[in-house]
Design a protein around this motif. Structure first.
Motif, mmCIF file in Angstrom:
data_model
loop_
_atom_site.group_PDB
_atom_site.id
_atom_site.type_symbol
_atom_site.label_atom_id
_atom_site.label_comp_id
_atom_site.label_asym_id
_atom_site.label_seq_id
_atom_site.Cartn_x
_atom_site.Cartn_y
_atom_site.Cartn_z
ATOM 1 N N LEU A 172 5.817 -0.799 7.584
ATOM 2 C CA LEU A 172 5.145 -2.021 7.118
ATOM 3 C C LEU A 172 4.948 -3.018 8.259
ATOM 4 O O LEU A 172 4.220 -3.989 8.112
ATOM 5 C CB LEU A 172 5.951 -2.668 5.987
ATOM 6 N N ARG B 98 5.065 7.803 5.510
ATOM 7 C CA ARG B 98 5.256 7.226 4.166
ATOM 8 C C ARG B 98 5.536 8.280 3.096
ATOM 9 O O ARG B 98 6.151 7.967 2.085
ATOM 10 C CB ARG B 98 4.030 6.392 3.774
ATOM 11 N N LEU C 134 8.369 -3.635 -7.539
ATOM 12 C CA LEU C 134 7.076 -3.057 -7.116
ATOM 13 C C LEU C 134 6.365 -2.390 -8.311
ATOM 14 O O LEU C 134 5.645 -1.402 -8.129
ATOM 15 C CB LEU C 134 7.216 -2.070 -5.955
ATOM 16 N N TYR D 6 1.522 5.685 -9.358
ATOM 17 C CA TYR D 6 2.139 6.017 -8.063
ATOM 18 C C TYR D 6 2.042 7.520 -7.766
ATOM 19 O O TYR D 6 1.907 7.908 -6.609
ATOM 20 C CB TYR D 6 3.584 5.522 -8.005
ATOM 21 N N TYR E 229 0.505 8.991 -4.361
ATOM 22 C CA TYR E 229 1.211 9.905 -3.460
ATOM 23 C C TYR E 229 0.590 11.304 -3.470
ATOM 24 O O TYR E 229 1.065 12.195 -2.781
ATOM 25 C CB TYR E 229 2.704 9.984 -3.830
ATOM 26 N N GLU F 86 -0.933 -8.284 -7.732
ATOM 27 C CA GLU F 86 -0.315 -7.511 -6.654
ATOM 28 C C GLU F 86 0.873 -8.265 -6.057
ATOM 29 O O GLU F 86 1.778 -7.661 -5.485
ATOM 30 C CB GLU F 86 -1.333 -7.215 -5.543
ATOM 31 N N GLN G 63 2.846 -10.270 -7.862
ATOM 32 C CA GLN G 63 3.915 -10.202 -8.845
ATOM 33 C C GLN G 63 4.752 -8.948 -8.580
ATOM 34 O O GLN G 63 4.198 -7.850 -8.429
ATOM 35 C CB GLN G 63 3.262 -10.088 -10.226
ATOM 36 N N ASN G 64 6.047 -9.109 -8.514
ATOM 37 C CA ASN G 64 6.982 -7.993 -8.248
ATOM 38 C C ASN G 64 6.714 -7.306 -6.908
ATOM 39 O O ASN G 64 7.134 -6.174 -6.688
ATOM 40 C CB ASN G 64 6.943 -6.937 -9.361
ATOM 41 N N ASP G 65 5.974 -7.967 -6.030
ATOM 42 C CA ASP G 65 5.680 -7.430 -4.689
ATOM 43 C C ASP G 65 4.945 -6.082 -4.761
ATOM 44 O O ASP G 65 5.204 -5.171 -3.969
ATOM 45 C CB ASP G 65 6.990 -7.285 -3.891
ATOM 46 N N CYS G 66 4.033 -5.959 -5.732
ATOM 47 C CA CYS G 66 3.335 -4.678 -5.934
ATOM 48 C C CYS G 66 2.482 -4.277 -4.732
ATOM 49 O O CYS G 66 2.270 -3.081 -4.496
ATOM 50 C CB CYS G 66 2.466 -4.743 -7.187
ATOM 51 N N LEU H 255 3.314 -4.448 -1.744
ATOM 52 C CA LEU H 255 4.232 -3.698 -0.887
ATOM 53 C C LEU H 255 4.288 -2.242 -1.363
ATOM 54 O O LEU H 255 4.278 -1.313 -0.547
ATOM 55 C CB LEU H 255 5.619 -4.347 -0.921
ATOM 56 N N GLY H 256 4.324 -2.088 -2.696
ATOM 57 C CA GLY H 256 4.327 -0.742 -3.264
ATOM 58 C C GLY H 256 3.090 0.043 -2.853
ATOM 59 O O GLY H 256 3.172 1.218 -2.521
ATOM 60 N N LEU H 257 1.937 -0.629 -2.859
ATOM 61 C CA LEU H 257 0.684 0.029 -2.443
ATOM 62 C C LEU H 257 0.748 0.409 -0.969
ATOM 63 O O LEU H 257 0.320 1.485 -0.567
ATOM 64 C CB LEU H 257 -0.507 -0.905 -2.652
ATOM 65 N N ARG H 258 1.279 -0.522 -0.166
ATOM 66 C CA ARG H 258 1.337 -0.284 1.290
ATOM 67 C C ARG H 258 2.309 0.838 1.651
ATOM 68 O O ARG H 258 2.200 1.428 2.716
ATOM 69 C CB ARG H 258 1.739 -1.568 2.007
ATOM 70 N N LEU H 259 3.275 1.093 0.762
ATOM 71 C CA LEU H 259 4.246 2.155 1.034
ATOM 72 C C LEU H 259 3.693 3.543 0.732
ATOM 73 O O LEU H 259 4.284 4.544 1.106
ATOM 74 C CB LEU H 259 5.513 1.934 0.197
ATOM 75 N N THR H 260 2.575 3.590 0.022
ATOM 76 C CA THR H 260 1.980 4.889 -0.289
ATOM 77 C C THR H 260 1.138 5.352 0.911
ATOM 78 O O THR H 260 0.792 4.531 1.766
ATOM 79 C CB THR H 260 1.071 4.794 -1.539
ATOM 80 N N GLU I 97 -1.172 -6.149 7.465
ATOM 81 C CA GLU I 97 -0.057 -6.071 8.419
ATOM 82 C C GLU I 97 0.853 -7.271 8.325
ATOM 83 O O GLU I 97 0.417 -8.358 8.004
ATOM 84 C CB GLU I 97 -0.613 -5.991 9.847
ATOM 85 N N ASP I 98 2.127 -7.061 8.643
ATOM 86 C CA ASP I 98 3.095 -8.169 8.645
ATOM 87 C C ASP I 98 2.751 -9.183 9.717
ATOM 88 O O ASP I 98 2.366 -8.814 10.800
ATOM 89 C CB ASP I 98 4.499 -7.621 8.941
#
Lengths: 238, 226
Positions: free
Chosen positions: A52, A75, A86, A100, A104, B78, B80-83, B85-90, B225-226
């Motif tokens: 990230l 990832r 999330l 999800y 994935y 997005e 809310q609940n840091d969603c 971040l969830g997208l970026r982790l995929t 990006e951060d």
């Protein structure tokens, strides 16, 4: 093979240096807990490992893959559980996991979702919207989300925050199960007792530097507290 | 490349499902646009020549400001609940995330426009239904340009303290060419022009949508990006 390998990682945000030359190797199957006070750089380190953020200098390899070169590939090997779920509140538990699963690129989406819901004990609530779930149920679903694609590495960023005793105990059991399955786990927490119980190796981060690293074997909570206070300062002073 | 579109489609479907279930965004946008048209109804005589020439501007003022409101909401889910971040982790490409969000915003805008056109007819007494097939072209191009630029800036302003104020400040100056083309082609059609008569405006609207759409698609990675 090392699951996570950081070599001389530095991260700067303008004038602020969040990480200073961190070098760390976590072998496959190890559960590593990273302790440190607020602002020590724990979350920054976790975010870099999770692709990230990019390090200002130094290299990060996840299962021998350079995170700068192939972040998308990295990832697929990583699952992250944080104190945020999330999850989308207006979707049901099943819809969240199916979304999800699509992201994935899982082949057997329906079977994977069913299995994940069963594992976290939410199979009977699969049609309910997440908005109506308790904090503990949401965190269980968050675990299902993070482990849906069967990642070899799990990153846990303060996962116990806001959980009641029962939910904490359930989450601990789930982490033990994942550990037993041979997953590599990197846990970031303030809770020394919890971190000591769950891990077999630990490190202490202070002002962006990894100041201590050792196995947890034969270390009592009091000894850990002494080590922590020697490096970081008095716990009661935060 | 099929994965890129699979991710785009998954995000688009998720946004539609969320909106269908809550109807928060569309109802707020429509009510806001209705109020704008209602105010203009008091300002000008409905059916008068001045109303005929002001109607395209009123339509785009209503849709643009209501659309800006909707853009904020699109990224609120997005946040809310840091969603996000969830997208970026995929393993999804940032471009696929952008495209999915942009399509969701575009569909919301098109629905809003479909809802406010009859309101325009009722309150401003402007005849749009006779020229509706021709009107669809500039409306589509204007909406495409708006959704592309708006999605990028909504993502940029999402984590700022002044999100509500910053989004229009960032977006509106960039949107000037697209809005100009959309208003002028709308006006031309109301005055009886054919599509070939207004082609220069359509070309401007199309070029804006194409260029800014591509640029936003490429730049979205840096916004995440951060």
């Amino acid at each position: 093979m090392n699951a996570i390998e950081l070599s001389n990682v530095t991260r700067r945000f303008g004038h602020l240096t969040a990480l200073r030359g961190v070098t760390l190797s976590i072998p496959e199957g190890q559960t590593f807990t990273l302790f440190g006070p607020n602002g020590a750089g724990k979350s920054t380190l976790l975010r870099i490992i999770a692709t990230l953020g990019k390090p200002t200098s130094g290299t990060v390899h996840i299962r021998n893959i350079d995170v700068r070169e192939s972040p998308e590939q990295v990832r697929t090997h990583i699952g992250l559980i944080s104190h945020h779920t999330l999850l989308y509140d207006d979707l049901t538990a099943r819809e969240n996991l199916t979304f999800y699963a699509k992201m994935y690129g899982l082949k057997n989406k329906s079977e994977s979702v069913d299995e994940a819901l069963l594992t976290v004990g939410l199979a009977d609530r699969h049609k309910d919207r997440v908005r109506g779930f308790s904090r503990g149920m949401k965190q269980r679903l968050a675990i299902a989300r993070a482990t849906l694609h069967q990642p070899e590495i799990l990153l846990l960023d303060e996962p116990f925050t806001g959980l009641d005793t029962a939910a904490r105990s359930l989450l601990s059991d789930m982490i033990f199960n994942l550990r037993a399955k041979g997953r590599t786990i990197l846990l970031v927490t303030h809770d020394l007792a919890q971190g000591l119980t769950l891990s077999n190796h630990f490190g202490i981060l202070k002002r962006g530097e990894l100041v201590h690293e050792s196995p947890t074997e034969n270390i009592t909570e009091t000894e850990l507290r002494t080590i922590y206070e020697r490096h970081v300062g008095n716990l009661t002073q935060g | 490349m099929p994965t890129f579109f699979t991710h785009t489609l998954a995000i688009f479907q998720k946004d539609l499902k969320t909106e269908w279930r809550t109807k928060e965004r569309l109802s707020a946008m429509t009510f806001f646009a209705f109020l704008v048209i209602l105010i203009f109804n008091f300002a000008f005589e409905p059916g008068s020549p001045i109303m005929q020439s002001a109607a395209p501007g009123i339509f785009w003022i209503a849709t643009t400001f209501a659309g800006l409101m909707g853009l904020g909401r699109a990224f609120a889910i997005e946040k809310q609940n840091d969603c996000l971040l969830g997208l970026r982790l995929t393993p999804a490409d940032p471009g696929a995330i952008f495209l999915g969000k942009m399509l969701g915003n575009m569909v919301a805008m098109l629905l809003l426009e479909a809802l406010i056109l009859p309101i325009l007819v009722i309150f401003l007494d402007v005849e749009v239904f006779a020229v509706l097939p021709r009107l669809c072209v500039p409306i589509f191009l204007g909406t495409l340009g708006f959704a592309a630029v708006g999605t990028l800036f909504a993502a940029m302003s999402m984590n700022t303290r002044l999100q509500e104020a910053l989004l229009p400040i960032l977006t509106l100056p960039v949107l000037v060419p697209a809005l100009l083309a959309a208003v002028e082609s709308f006006r031309g059609i109301l005055e009886g022009d054919t599509l070939s008569d207004i082609f220069p405006w359509l070309k401007l609207g199309g070029a804006f949508a194409g260029l800014f759409g591509a640029a936003c698609l490429l730049l979205f990675e840096f916004v995440l990006e951060d």
